[in-house]
Design an enzyme around this catalytic site. Structure first.
Site, mmCIF file in Angstrom:
data_model
loop_
_atom_site.group_PDB
_atom_site.id
_atom_site.type_symbol
_atom_site.label_atom_id
_atom_site.label_comp_id
_atom_site.label_asym_id
_atom_site.label_seq_id
_atom_site.Cartn_x
_atom_site.Cartn_y
_atom_site.Cartn_z
ATOM 1 N N ILE A 34 0.982 -1.174 0.084
ATOM 2 C CA ILE A 34 -0.003 0.220 0.091
ATOM 3 C C ILE A 34 0.808 1.280 0.139
ATOM 4 O O ILE A 34 0.235 2.279 -0.305
ATOM 5 C CB ILE A 34 -0.970 -0.006 1.127
ATOM 6 C CG1 ILE A 34 -2.119 1.160 1.311
ATOM 7 C CG2 ILE A 34 -0.180 0.067 2.641
ATOM 8 C CD1 ILE A 34 -3.066 1.115 -0.072
ATOM 9 N N TYR A 35 2.148 1.047 0.362
ATOM 10 C CA TYR A 35 2.872 2.446 0.492
ATOM 11 C C TYR A 35 3.058 2.944 -0.914
ATOM 12 O O TYR A 35 3.616 2.510 -1.765
ATOM 13 C CB TYR A 35 4.380 2.097 1.051
ATOM 14 C CG TYR A 35 4.244 1.741 2.472
ATOM 15 C CD1 TYR A 35 3.093 1.870 3.181
ATOM 16 C CD2 TYR A 35 5.364 1.114 3.012
ATOM 17 C CE1 TYR A 35 3.145 1.270 4.625
ATOM 18 C CE2 TYR A 35 5.429 0.766 4.376
ATOM 19 C CZ TYR A 35 4.315 0.960 5.154
ATOM 20 O OH TYR A 35 4.298 0.548 6.444
ATOM 21 N N SER A 36 2.421 4.263 -1.031
ATOM 22 C CA SER A 36 2.468 4.869 -2.239
ATOM 23 C C SER A 36 2.024 4.003 -3.413
ATOM 24 O O SER A 36 2.562 4.023 -4.402
ATOM 25 C CB SER A 36 3.972 5.600 -2.658
ATOM 26 O OG SER A 36 4.189 6.300 -1.749
ATOM 27 N N MET A 37 0.905 3.168 -3.199
ATOM 28 C CA MET A 37 0.073 2.261 -4.164
ATOM 29 C C MET A 37 1.323 1.530 -5.116
ATOM 30 O O MET A 37 1.280 1.285 -6.271
ATOM 31 C CB MET A 37 -0.697 3.108 -4.937
ATOM 32 C CG MET A 37 -1.672 3.857 -4.461
ATOM 33 S SD MET A 37 -2.758 2.535 -3.337
ATOM 34 C CE MET A 37 -3.448 1.577 -4.783
ATOM 35 N N GLY A 38 2.313 0.928 -4.281
ATOM 36 C CA GLY A 38 3.305 0.149 -4.804
ATOM 37 C C GLY A 38 4.552 0.687 -5.193
ATOM 38 O O GLY A 38 5.580 0.082 -5.332
#
Length: 326
Positions: free
Chosen positions: A60-64
Site C-alpha cells: 500500500i505504500y505509495s500504491m506500490g
C-alpha cells in the site's frame, strides 16, 4: 552494525531496519513528504553502506511505488542473498470486490504483484498488515503457509493487532501444522507503550521477534513540540496517533532532551537506544528520509542507557488509548 536473529529463526537481520514508507510517488499516496526515486536510492544506498540489511515496505505504500523504488535500489547496490526484504498485505489496492483483505484470493494475487514490483522471486518476510475481521484466520494462515511451500515467501509475520488475535493465529497454525508467524511489527515508542501490557509478554513467551514501527513517534521524540516540519504539518496519521495525548507526552519529550544533553547525543539516539534495550525487540523500523536520520539510528547502537536512565524516561508515562491495533 550489530546483527541479531529474528525471533526464533536463523535469519540474520541488522538491529536497525530501514522503513520504506517514506519512499514513493507522492501523487499516489496520502503523505506529501515521501521521497522521489532518486532521493530514495540515495538513502537506501547509504543504509547498505552502514551495514543495514533489513528493509521493510508494504504494497500500500505509495500504491506500490515504494516497493518499486526499493527493488530497483537493492538490485543496483546489494547482493540479494545478503539483504532481508519485508513487505505487507491487507490494505485496499483497487476498488471493487477482492481489492483488500486477507482472503486466499487476495493474498495469492498481491504476493505476485509485490514480487514483480520488488524485482525478486521471493520475499524474506511477508506480513499481514492488519487483522481481517471478514476472513477466517484459518483461511489466511493456510494461504500464507502455501506461499512458504511455493518458495515465494521465506518467513511470515504480523502487524498491529490485539494480543488475543495474534495468539489465535499462532494457535491455528500450530494446530494445523502450518507455518507460524515469526515476528510482530507493532506500535511502540516512549510516547506509546500499551504493547507492554499484553503483546510484548506474549512475544517473549512465544519467542517472536518484535520489529516496532514509529520508534520515534513520527519524529515527535526528536524535537520540541513547537518545532514545525513538513511532515508534522501534513501528516494527518501522525496527528491522529499523538495529538490527543500531547499535554501528557510533553514531559517525556523534555526528559529525552535532558538525557541527550547529558550524554552529548541526539534526541533520536536516546529514543532509539531506549527501544533497542526493550525486550524482546529485534530491530526498530526507522523511517529515515535523510542520511542524518540513518546515521543517528546507527549511532544509537553505541548509546547504552543505565537502568536509572530507563526509569527516568518511563516514569511520566500514563495509559493511552489503543492506537493501531484496529
Amino acid at each position: 552494525m550489530d546483527y541479531t536473529k529474528l525471533g526464533h529463526t536463523g535469519l540474520d537481520i541488522s538491529r536497525i531496519c530501514l522503513g520504506c514508507m517514506g519512499f514513493g510517488d507522492a501523487t499516489r499516496w496520502v503523505h506529501e513528504w515521501v521521497l522521489n526515486e532518486t532521493d530514495s536510492h540515495t538513502v537506501i544506498k547509504r543504509a547498505l553502506e552502514l551495514g543495514i540489511n533489513f528493509f521493510d515496505t508494504a504494497n500500500i505504500y505509495s500504491m506500490g511505488t515504494s516497493e518499486e523504488y526499493l527493488g530497483r535500489a537493492l538490485k543496483a547496490y546489494a547482493n540479494r542473498d545478503e539483504v532481508v526484504i519485508a513487505t505487507k498485505v491487507f490494505s485496499r489496492m483497487h476498488e471493487g470486490p477482492n481489492g483488500a483483505g486477507l482472503s486466499r484470493k487476495v493474498i495469492r494475487s498481491e504476493i505476485d504483484k509485490s514480487l514483480q514490483r520488488l524485482g525478486t522471486d521471493y520475499v524474506d518476510l511477508y506480513q499481514i498488515h492488519r487483522w481481517d475481521y471478514d476472513t477466517p484466520i484459518e483461511e489466511t494462515m493456510e494461504a500464507l503457509h502455501e506461499l512458504v511451500k511455493m518458495g515465494k515467501v521465506r518467513y511470515i509475520g504480523a502487524s498491529a493487532m490485539y494480543a488475543w488475535q495474534f495468539q489465535k493465529a499462532l494457535h491455528v497454525a500450530e494446530k494445523n501444522n502450518w507455518t507460524r508467524f515469526v515476528s510482530m511489527q507493532n506500535h511502540l515508542n516512549l510516547l506509546y507503550r500499551e504493547e507492554e501490557r499484553e503483546m510484548l509478554p506474549l512475544c517473549i513467551d512465544q519467542q517472536i521477534g518484535v520489529i516496532p514501527y514509529s520508534p520515534l513517534a513520527s519524529g515527535r521524540l526528536t524535537r520540541d513540540l513547537n518545532t514545525a516540519t513538513l511532515r508534522s504539518e501534513t501528516d494527518h496519521v501522525q496527528r491522529s496517533k499523538y495529538d490527543a495525548t500531547m499535554d501528557t507526552d510533553h514531559t517525556i519529550i523534555e526528559r529525552v532532551a535532558e538525557l541527550a544533553n547529558r550524554y552529548g547525543v541526539s534526541r533520536a539516539q536516546i529514543a532509539t537506544a531506549w527501544i533497542l534495550q526493550k525486550n524482546p525487540v529485534s530491530a526498530p523500523i526507522i523511517g529515515a528520509t535523510r542520511i542524518a536520520h540513518l546515521e543517528d539510528a546507527v549511532g544509537a547502537l553505541q548509546v547504552k542507557l543505565t537502568a536509572e536512565d530507563v526509569a527516568f524516561l518511563e516514569e511520566p508515562y500514563v495509559p493511552h488509548a489503543v492506537v493501531g491495533a484496529n
